[in-house]
Each structure stands twice: as C-alpha cells, then as structure tokens.
Write an enzyme that holds these catalytic residues in place. Structure first.
Site, PDB file in Angstrom:
ATOM      1  N   GLU A 119      39.883  74.757 -27.572  1.00 55.33           N
ATOM      2  CA  GLU A 119      40.242  75.919 -26.768  1.00 55.33           C
ATOM      3  C   GLU A 119      41.523  75.657 -25.980  1.00 55.33           C
ATOM      4  O   GLU A 119      41.742  74.551 -25.487  1.00 55.33           O
ATOM      5  CB  GLU A 119      39.126  76.208 -25.769  1.00 55.33           C
ATOM      6  CG  GLU A 119      37.831  76.505 -26.448  1.00 55.33           C
ATOM      7  CD  GLU A 119      36.684  76.601 -25.470  1.00 55.33           C
ATOM      8  OE1 GLU A 119      35.550  76.733 -25.914  1.00 55.33           O
ATOM      9  OE2 GLU A 119      36.931  76.529 -24.242  1.00 55.33           O
ATOM     10  N   CYS A 134      46.563  75.822 -20.293  1.00 55.78           N
ATOM     11  CA  CYS A 134      45.591  74.740 -20.164  1.00 55.78           C
ATOM     12  C   CYS A 134      45.309  74.176 -21.557  1.00 55.78           C
ATOM     13  O   CYS A 134      44.771  74.862 -22.424  1.00 55.78           O
ATOM     14  CB  CYS A 134      44.330  75.293 -19.519  1.00 55.78           C
ATOM     15  SG  CYS A 134      43.023  74.084 -19.366  1.00 55.78           S
ATOM     16  N   CYS A 141      34.020  65.717 -25.947  1.00 54.91           N
ATOM     17  CA  CYS A 141      34.303  64.705 -24.917  1.00 54.91           C
ATOM     18  C   CYS A 141      33.181  63.689 -24.941  1.00 54.91           C
ATOM     19  O   CYS A 141      32.033  64.039 -25.163  1.00 54.91           O
ATOM     20  CB  CYS A 141      34.386  65.363 -23.532  1.00 54.91           C
ATOM     21  SG  CYS A 141      34.934  64.233 -22.227  1.00 54.91           S
ATOM     22  N   CYS A 145      29.759  64.788 -18.366  1.00 53.54           N
ATOM     23  CA  CYS A 145      29.554  65.198 -16.977  1.00 53.54           C
ATOM     24  C   CYS A 145      28.476  66.285 -16.965  1.00 53.54           C
ATOM     25  O   CYS A 145      28.447  67.148 -17.837  1.00 53.54           O
ATOM     26  CB  CYS A 145      30.850  65.711 -16.366  1.00 53.54           C
ATOM     27  SG  CYS A 145      32.136  64.455 -16.330  1.00 53.54           S
ATOM     28  N   CYS A 148      29.371  70.117 -17.064  1.00 54.44           N
ATOM     29  CA  CYS A 148      30.449  70.539 -17.961  1.00 54.44           C
ATOM     30  C   CYS A 148      29.909  70.839 -19.342  1.00 54.44           C
ATOM     31  O   CYS A 148      29.193  70.027 -19.934  1.00 54.44           O
ATOM     32  CB  CYS A 148      31.511  69.442 -18.038  1.00 54.44           C
ATOM     33  SG  CYS A 148      32.785  69.789 -19.262  1.00 54.44           S
ATOM     34  N   GLY A 198      38.044  67.659 -23.276  1.00 57.49           N
ATOM     35  CA  GLY A 198      38.352  66.252 -23.498  1.00 57.49           C
ATOM     36  C   GLY A 198      38.899  65.538 -22.271  1.00 57.49           C
ATOM     37  O   GLY A 198      39.249  66.159 -21.277  1.00 57.49           O
ATOM     38  N   GLU A 199      38.910  64.217 -22.345  1.00 55.34           N
ATOM     39  CA  GLU A 199      39.435  63.386 -21.251  1.00 55.34           C
ATOM     40  C   GLU A 199      40.805  62.846 -21.704  1.00 55.34           C
ATOM     41  O   GLU A 199      40.877  61.962 -22.562  1.00 55.34           O
ATOM     42  CB  GLU A 199      38.433  62.254 -20.963  1.00 55.34           C
ATOM     43  CG  GLU A 199      38.964  61.137 -20.079  1.00 55.34           C
ATOM     44  CD  GLU A 199      39.622  61.628 -18.789  1.00 55.34           C
ATOM     45  OE1 GLU A 199      38.974  62.318 -17.994  1.00 55.34           O
ATOM     46  OE2 GLU A 199      40.815  61.296 -18.585  1.00 55.34           O
ATOM     47  N   SER A 230      44.697  66.134 -15.681  1.00 59.54           N
ATOM     48  CA  SER A 230      43.429  66.032 -14.958  1.00 59.54           C
ATOM     49  C   SER A 230      42.563  64.956 -15.587  1.00 59.54           C
ATOM     50  O   SER A 230      42.370  64.915 -16.800  1.00 59.54           O
ATOM     51  CB  SER A 230      42.699  67.385 -15.028  1.00 59.54           C
ATOM     52  OG  SER A 230      41.393  67.268 -14.512  1.00 59.54           O
ATOM     53  N   SER A 252      39.167  64.810 -10.981  1.00 63.32           N
ATOM     54  CA  SER A 252      37.890  65.535 -10.944  1.00 63.32           C
ATOM     55  C   SER A 252      36.915  64.731 -10.097  1.00 63.32           C
ATOM     56  O   SER A 252      36.209  63.874 -10.604  1.00 63.32           O
ATOM     57  CB  SER A 252      37.344  65.699 -12.365  1.00 63.32           C
ATOM     58  OG  SER A 252      38.155  66.592 -13.087  1.00 63.32           O
ATOM     59  N   LEU A 253      36.904  65.012  -8.806  1.00 60.20           N
ATOM     60  CA  LEU A 253      36.118  64.189  -7.881  1.00 60.20           C
ATOM     61  C   LEU A 253      34.652  64.653  -7.848  1.00 60.20           C
ATOM     62  O   LEU A 253      33.757  63.924  -8.187  1.00 60.20           O
ATOM     63  CB  LEU A 253      36.757  64.232  -6.489  1.00 60.20           C
ATOM     64  CG  LEU A 253      36.162  63.278  -5.470  1.00 60.20           C
ATOM     65  CD1 LEU A 253      36.400  61.820  -5.856  1.00 60.20           C
ATOM     66  CD2 LEU A 253      36.731  63.547  -4.077  1.00 60.20           C
ATOM     67  N   HIS A 254      34.419  65.843  -7.403  1.00 63.43           N
ATOM     68  CA  HIS A 254      33.117  66.537  -7.485  1.00 63.43           C
ATOM     69  C   HIS A 254      31.994  65.950  -6.642  1.00 63.43           C
ATOM     70  O   HIS A 254      30.943  66.589  -6.501  1.00 63.43           O
ATOM     71  CB  HIS A 254      32.617  66.661  -8.927  1.00 63.43           C
ATOM     72  CG  HIS A 254      33.613  67.243  -9.882  1.00 63.43           C
ATOM     73  ND1 HIS A 254      34.367  68.355  -9.575  1.00 63.43           N
ATOM     74  CD2 HIS A 254      33.978  66.872 -11.124  1.00 63.43           C
ATOM     75  CE1 HIS A 254      35.156  68.636 -10.604  1.00 63.43           C
ATOM     76  NE2 HIS A 254      34.946  67.759 -11.546  1.00 63.43           N
ATOM     77  N   ASN A 329      30.847  77.500 -12.826  1.00 67.68           N
ATOM     78  CA  ASN A 329      30.688  78.561 -13.819  1.00 67.68           C
ATOM     79  C   ASN A 329      29.469  78.214 -14.671  1.00 67.68           C
ATOM     80  O   ASN A 329      29.531  77.311 -15.499  1.00 67.68           O
ATOM     81  CB  ASN A 329      31.966  78.625 -14.671  1.00 67.68           C
ATOM     82  CG  ASN A 329      32.097  79.936 -15.408  1.00 67.68           C
ATOM     83  OD1 ASN A 329      31.185  80.759 -15.403  1.00 67.68           O
ATOM     84  ND2 ASN A 329      33.226  80.140 -16.047  1.00 67.68           N
ATOM     85  N   CYS A 372      35.286  75.937 -19.593  1.00 63.50           N
ATOM     86  CA  CYS A 372      35.674  74.961 -20.593  1.00 63.50           C
ATOM     87  C   CYS A 372      34.576  74.685 -21.626  1.00 63.50           C
ATOM     88  O   CYS A 372      33.469  74.333 -21.293  1.00 63.50           O
ATOM     89  CB  CYS A 372      35.985  73.709 -19.781  1.00 63.50           C
ATOM     90  SG  CYS A 372      36.397  72.295 -20.685  1.00 63.50           S
TER      91      CYS A 372
HETATM   92  N1  SAH Z   1      38.220  65.600 -18.674  1.00 57.07           N
HETATM   93  C1  SAH Z   1      39.164  65.917 -17.671  1.00 57.07           C
HETATM   94  C2  SAH Z   1      39.910  67.206 -17.936  1.00 57.07           C
HETATM   95  C3  SAH Z   1      39.107  68.313 -18.513  1.00 57.07           C
HETATM   96  S1  SAH Z   1      37.722  68.891 -17.578  1.00 57.07           S
HETATM   97  C4  SAH Z   1      38.508  65.963 -16.324  1.00 57.07           C
HETATM   98  O1  SAH Z   1      37.279  65.902 -16.243  1.00 57.07           O
HETATM   99  O2  SAH Z   1      39.243  66.039 -15.344  1.00 57.07           O
HETATM  100  C5  SAH Z   1      38.633  69.761 -16.329  1.00 57.07           C
HETATM  101  C6  SAH Z   1      37.836  70.524 -15.330  1.00 57.07           C
HETATM  102  O3  SAH Z   1      37.029  71.528 -15.925  1.00 57.07           O
HETATM  103  C7  SAH Z   1      36.873  69.709 -14.510  1.00 57.07           C
HETATM  104  O4  SAH Z   1      37.447  69.085 -13.409  1.00 57.07           O
HETATM  105  C8  SAH Z   1      36.027  70.763 -13.956  1.00 57.07           C
HETATM  106  O5  SAH Z   1      36.576  71.124 -12.721  1.00 57.07           O
HETATM  107  C9  SAH Z   1      36.184  71.952 -14.889  1.00 57.07           C
HETATM  108  N2  SAH Z   1      34.875  72.396 -15.350  1.00 57.07           N
HETATM  109  C10 SAH Z   1      34.081  71.845 -16.273  1.00 57.07           C
HETATM  110  N3  SAH Z   1      32.924  72.530 -16.380  1.00 57.07           N
HETATM  111  C11 SAH Z   1      32.976  73.540 -15.492  1.00 57.07           C
HETATM  112  C12 SAH Z   1      32.079  74.596 -15.114  1.00 57.07           C
HETATM  113  N4  SAH Z   1      30.892  74.753 -15.700  1.00 57.07           N
HETATM  114  N5  SAH Z   1      32.480  75.473 -14.149  1.00 57.07           N
HETATM  115  C13 SAH Z   1      33.694  75.326 -13.560  1.00 57.07           C
HETATM  116  N6  SAH Z   1      34.583  74.358 -13.876  1.00 57.07           N
HETATM  117  C14 SAH Z   1      34.231  73.472 -14.824  1.00 57.07           C
HETATM  118 FE1  SF4 Z   2      34.677  65.438 -20.304  1.00 57.19          FE
HETATM  119 FE2  SF4 Z   2      36.099  66.432 -18.205  1.00 57.19          FE
HETATM  120 FE3  SF4 Z   2      33.933  67.724 -19.146  1.00 57.19          FE
HETATM  121 FE4  SF4 Z   2      33.631  65.431 -17.833  1.00 57.19          FE
HETATM  122  S1  SF4 Z   2      34.461  67.357 -16.985  1.00 57.19           S
HETATM  123  S2  SF4 Z   2      32.571  66.011 -19.754  1.00 57.19           S
HETATM  124  S3  SF4 Z   2      35.426  64.291 -18.511  1.00 57.19           S
HETATM  125  S4  SF4 Z   2      35.818  67.365 -20.251  1.00 57.19           S
END
Ligand code: SAH
Ligand code: SF4
Length: 385
Positions: A119, A134, A141, A145, A148, A198-199, A230, A252-254, A329, A372
């Site tokens: 995407e 983006c 990935c 997480c 995600c 992806g990372e 990111s 991506s701290l969270h 989301n 994502c």
């Molecule tokens: N893997 C890298 C880059 C891709 S993920 C990373 O983790 O930084 C990028 C961002 O997508 C994450 O930081 C997160 O903020 C966002 N993301 C993933 N799942 C999400 C969700 N369900 N709702 C909102 N944002 C999300």
């Molecule tokens: Fe991979 Fe980023 Fe999603 Fe974590 S947030 S699973 S590192 S894409």
C-alpha cells in the site's frame, strides 16, 4: 559449513530468497532500469557499448522528467532509442486499487511482477497545495506490534530499491506531477514518509539506495529535510541511517515503560526505551535542532493516562522533538479501543505545556481502510476488487 546436507542448504537458500527482492528481468529478457544507481546505470551503458554520459541523460529522463518511453527522449537519437527499447524498460508497479477518500487522502494498492502487493498512501496537506506520500518498505512486517494490522501479516519479502522508488514515481504519474517541458516543478507530492507497511530499518540497504536516488539533485531531487523515516526502534541501524542519509527521524514510541512497550512493540525487548532515547540523542538532526517526531498511538486505558504523558515529557527532555498523538484506528479483531477525546486532550495539554508541539492527528481516509495494512488484507480476502 561443508557438512550441511543438501536439504539443509536448500532450506537456507529458500529462506534467504523469500526475504530478498527479485531482480527484474522481464520474460523477454529486457531489464528494468528503475532502481539502479548512477554507477550501475553507467555499467549497463558500458555493457552495450555506450559512453558514460548516456547514463546521465537517461537519469534525467527517468527521474527528472518521469518519461517511460525511450521514443520520447529527445536528446537521444532514434537508433539509440531503439537499441535501448530492445534491451530495457522503465518500469512502474501496477495499480491494483486506487481509492480516493472524502478527505482527499488517496490510497493505492500496487502490485509488483511477482504478484506481491503493498500500500502507498497520499496524504494532502489541509491548508496548502502540497502533501506527503507514505511509502511501504516491506511486504508485511516481521515485528508484530500488537496494535498494527500489518503486524498480523507474515513478512513475505523486502522491497527492492526499484519498488520503493517506484511507489513514489507511480504516485507522481497518478497526479501528473512530473516537471512539464517548461520546467515547472511538482508541488503536490512534496514530501516522503517511510511509514507504510514494513520496518524500513530492517530493509536498510534497499531503503537507503531508494532514498539516495530520490535525493539526487539531477533527478527527483527531494531534500533530506523532506523525507521522514519512521522506525519502531532498530537502534543500531538508526546510527547508520543518521550518518548516511540524514533524513528526518520518527520514532514509534507508543509506551513510556519497558513493561508496556515490550508488549505493544515487541522489538523493545531487544532495544529498550533507554537505549532508544540515547540513539535519538545521538541522531545528527537532533543536534542541529531538526526535531525528532515521536509517534504515540492513543489506546484507551492502556497508555493514555496523565501520568503516561508526564513520563513521556520526562523521557524526551532536552531533545528537539514533537509528539504526534495518533488516534488508534481499530481493525477487525484488534484488541484495543481508541482513547476518548477527553483523554486525548488532557494528554496533549501536558505535552504542550512542557513545550512540545503535540498535534492530534485526525484520522485520515477512514472510509478507504487507510489504517496501515488494511487494504492488502481486504484484497486477500477478496473483499476489495
Ligand atoms: N514499521 C515502522 C513504520 C511503519 S508503521 C514503524 O513502526 O515505525 C508506522 C505507523 O503506523 C506506526 O507508528 C503507527 O503509528 C501507525 N499505525 C499502525 N497501526 C495503526 C493503527 N491501527 N491505527 C493508527 N495508526 C497505526
Ligand atoms: Fe511493523 Fe511498524 Fe506495524 Fe510494528 S507498527 S508491526 S514495526 S509496520
């Protein structure tokens, strides 16, 4: 390791191939020029008996003008145009789905020649005539997480540099955003964020090659200030990215405790918060006041208390930083709920009082599955044609 059995060797090779991008040679033997760096392009020219300056000309047509047809390259004589067209193509990923949200966010599902898809999302700036593309860096990935959706998809493979640059070029095609012959420069697709599937730091070589192509002054020529990478916190690769690319960094701290972050972002077990923040302090842009972005997904009752906000401020003290608060989301089967608007506001206020910009990212493109990884899963279930 010569005592490996044949079967073991095959298994190892098959595994390596699984995560590697394919080299693109079409069934008719033509090769894709997109994704080669300048030196590699010069080698291709030498191999067909052409001088190095041809590589320079091609670079200009491919990356500055966005031309895909050798016949349109007016600085190249007809016989050479034909010779090039017999041997090469200037490829793009194929558009499988192209969805425009009510809020103008546009989401593409791009497919590559081996049928793998990723995407790419265009997010226009609300106030101004510009926006961010983006890009994805991997198909799926490995990092899982918890919040995600991409994390639920198995990693199929890394994207090659051609496929990473190709997403941006295909998005430019869709907006007619290549310089016109009069030399007008594109405006809408003005920044890149590596925040898709992806990372990026687990596919560093390909990401770095793609970004060097994008930053080259004779081609697309986006400055490193217009690119944000990111990461979920691959600490050793952050130093390398800082030294070699110098793009903006988003983390991506969270979560603000290792206990919670171990659960939400499992990579934290390898590179805990303290090491991550130290790597941010070492990151070159941090020393010249270009801010590091901390992404923080707001999960109801999980990481959204006022105490969490105060701890966040303590953690990033002294760093030029901003905090993006991202409303979660939800996706089918996800374990979390988005924070309440009150919790969001209270959290943002504490971060702001400490002197950090803390914009709440209003969700974009909800009507087109813009979280994502969602569109790809929908495609696989046959829900989106
Ligand atoms: N893997 C890298 C880059 C891709 S993920 C990373 O983790 O930084 C990028 C961002 O997508 C994450 O930081 C997160 O903020 C966002 N993301 C993933 N799942 C999400 C969700 N369900 N709702 C909102 N944002 C999300
Ligand atoms: Fe991979 Fe980023 Fe999603 Fe974590 S947030 S699973 S590192 S894409």
């Amino acid at each position: 390791m010569s005592d490996l059995t044949q079967a073991e060797r095959e298994r190892i090779l098959a595994k390596a191939a699984l995560f590697s991008p394919p080299v693109y040679v079409l069934p008719d033997g033509r090769r894709d020029l997109v994704g080669l760096d300048k030196d590699e392009l010069a080698v291709e020219m030498a191999q067909i008996g052409e001088k190095p300056f041809r590589a320079k000309q091609l670079w200009h047509w491919i990356y500055h003008q966005g031309v895909r047809d050798f016949g349109l390259m007016s600085t190249i004589a007809k016989p050479l145009q034909e010779k090039l067209a017999e041997r090469f193509v200037i490829g793009r990923p194929e558009v499988v789905t192209d969805l425009l949200s009510k809020d103008e966010t546009r989401k593409f599902l791009f497919k590559f020649r081996d049928e793998q898809a990723v995407e790419t999302v265009y997010i226009p700036d609300r106030q101004e005539d510009r926006g961010a593309v983006c890009l994805s860096s991997q198909v799926g990935c490995t990092l899982s997480c918890r919040f995600c959706h991409t994390g639920t998809q198995r990693l199929s493979r890394n994207l090659g540099a051609a496929e990473i640059v190709g997403q941006f070029m295909a998005a430019r095609d869709a907006y007619g955003e290549w310089p016109s012959p009069k030399g007008e420069t594109p405006r809408l697709l003005s920044t890149i964020v590596l925040m898709g599937m992806g990372e990026p730091l687990y596919n560093y070589e390909n990401v770095a090659k793609a970004m060097k192509i994008v930053m080259d002054g004779e081609g697309i020529a986006l400055s490193r200030r217009r690119i944000t990478l990111s990461t979920s916190g691959v600490v050793p690769m952050m130093d390398r990215a800082g030294a070699e690319l110098g793009v903006n960094l988003a983390i991506s701290l969270h979560a603000v405790t290792d206990e919670l972050r171990d659960e939400l972002v499992p990579l934290n077990r390898k590179y805990p918060i303290r090491e991550l923040i130290e790597a941010c302090r070492r990151y070159p842009s941090a020393s010249n006041a270009r801010r590091i972005t901390f992404e923080y997904i707001m999960l109801r009752g999980i990481n959204d208390s006022e105490a969490d906000a105060r701890e966040l401020v303590r953690l990033i003290a002294g760093l030029p930083a901003k905090v993006n608060l991202i409303p979660f989301n939800p996706w089918p089967g996800s374990a979390y709920q988005p924070s309440t608007p009150e919790a969001l506001k209270a959290f943002a206020a504490i971060v702001m009082q400490a002197g950090y910009a803390s914009p709440i990212r209003t969700p974009r493109g909800r009507d087109i599955l813009a979280a994502c990884g969602q569109l790809k899963s929908a495609m696989e279930k046959g829900a989106a044609a």
